[in-house]
Design a protein around this motif. Structure first.
Motif, mmCIF file in Angstrom:
data_model
loop_
_atom_site.group_PDB
_atom_site.id
_atom_site.type_symbol
_atom_site.label_atom_id
_atom_site.label_comp_id
_atom_site.label_asym_id
_atom_site.label_seq_id
_atom_site.Cartn_x
_atom_site.Cartn_y
_atom_site.Cartn_z
ATOM 1 N N LEU A 154 6.700 -4.724 0.047
ATOM 2 C CA LEU A 154 5.378 -4.103 0.175
ATOM 3 C C LEU A 154 4.795 -3.755 -1.185
ATOM 4 O O LEU A 154 3.602 -3.947 -1.442
ATOM 5 C CB LEU A 154 5.470 -2.826 1.027
ATOM 6 C CG LEU A 154 5.213 -2.955 2.521
ATOM 7 C CD1 LEU A 154 5.507 -1.632 3.215
ATOM 8 C CD2 LEU A 154 3.778 -3.393 2.799
ATOM 9 N N LEU A 174 0.606 -6.818 8.089
ATOM 10 C CA LEU A 174 0.368 -5.423 7.727
ATOM 11 C C LEU A 174 0.021 -4.591 8.966
ATOM 12 O O LEU A 174 0.507 -3.460 9.124
ATOM 13 C CB LEU A 174 -0.757 -5.327 6.695
ATOM 14 C CG LEU A 174 -0.458 -5.919 5.313
ATOM 15 C CD1 LEU A 174 -1.694 -5.857 4.421
ATOM 16 C CD2 LEU A 174 0.706 -5.191 4.644
ATOM 17 N N THR A 189 1.548 0.591 3.712
ATOM 18 C CA THR A 189 0.868 -0.475 4.449
ATOM 19 C C THR A 189 -0.611 -0.143 4.644
ATOM 20 O O THR A 189 -1.475 -1.023 4.519
ATOM 21 C CB THR A 189 1.549 -0.688 5.812
ATOM 22 O OG1 THR A 189 2.925 -1.014 5.616
ATOM 23 C CG2 THR A 189 0.888 -1.829 6.567
#
Length: 264
Positions: A154, A174, A189
């Motif tokens: 991420l 996501l 996210t």
């Protein structure tokens, strides 16, 4: 000549001499040292190639020799190689599958000073690395991809987004990650969704509805990121935001109003 000018001139001469001495070993010789030298020579070669790259002297031909040492048992060597690869990725145009595979493996390195440069290295590869990162993030089995590796993947996407490389193909992944129970994953996210939404020209109904549902999130940071994501989608979502103002929960209504208010 004034004393200050003399000191500045002497400092410049010293700096030029130091840099020249630092880069006195030709790159082909450093590659040979990496391939054939003893451990001490290999470490010195990796260190000099890292310093070359940090000073803007980047050579794609050093990637393969460095890569062979990325899983070294010597922690100092792994850290140095990871730093060198991070700085060198800028000049890699078409990364081979082996490079992506090895970087993916090293993203799980237990040492942060290896994993972080590797995350940066993947981000510098741009769109070429996105399938690798999304494959990591989509893996549900914790025995194959642990939480730490998922967070570094991420981070890598986030580094890429922050440099203006927004990959719209990451949106479905996501949105799926927003279902996680892990607050850190959800927070990172949500930031990613706010960033990548700039590049989405025609948001799908599924994406818009998912973002509208996420306006109910009780976490202020996540709620703010979703507001920004909807704002960045701009005019295509205005009818949906107006609908939420009429029929949504109080938290959704507040978010919809904020999103409309932020639009130009």
């Amino acid at each position: 000549m004034s004393r200050s000018l003399l000191l500045a001139t002497l400092a410049q001469i010293w700096l030029v001499g130091t840099v020249s001495a630092q880069f006195s070993t030709p790159v082909p010789e450093l590659i040979r040292m990496l391939n054939e030298g003893n451990p001490s020579a290999q470490f010195e070669a990796a260190k000099q190639l890292r310093d070359h790259a940090q000073c803007g002297k980047r050579f794609a031909e050093v990637v393969a020799p460095l890569l062979r040492h990325l899983d070294s048992r010597d922690l100092k060597m792994r850290r140095t190689v990871a730093d060198a690869l991070r700085e060198t990725m800028f000049v890699v145009q078409s990364p081979p599958a082996d490079l992506l595979k090895r970087l993916r493996q090293s993203l799980s390195d237990k040492d942060d000073l290896v994993a972080i440069p590797v995350a940066y290295a993947l981000s510098y590869l741009g769109r070429s690395a996105v399938p690798t990162l999304l494959d990591i993030l989509s893996e549900k089995d914790p025995t194959k991809v642990d939480r730490r590796t998922r967070l570094y993947a991420l981070r890598s996407l986030a580094y890429s987004f922050s440099r203006g490389k927004r990959h719209v193909e990451s949106v479905p992944c996501l949105l799926s990650l927003m279902k996680s129970d892990d607050p850190e994953i959800r927070s990172m996210t949500a930031w990613g969704l706010a960033s990548v939404s700039f590049a989405v020209k025609a948001p799908s109904k599924k994406m818009v509805q998912a973002l509208l549902d996420l306006l109910n999130d009780p976490t202020s940071k996540i709620h703010g990121c979703i507001v920004d994501a909807l704002c960045n989608l701009d005019k295509p979502v205005i009818p949906d935001l107006i609908r939420i103002l009429d029929r949504g929960t109080n938290r959704q209504k507040a978010g919809a109003a904020a999103a409309i208010g932020k639009m130009n």
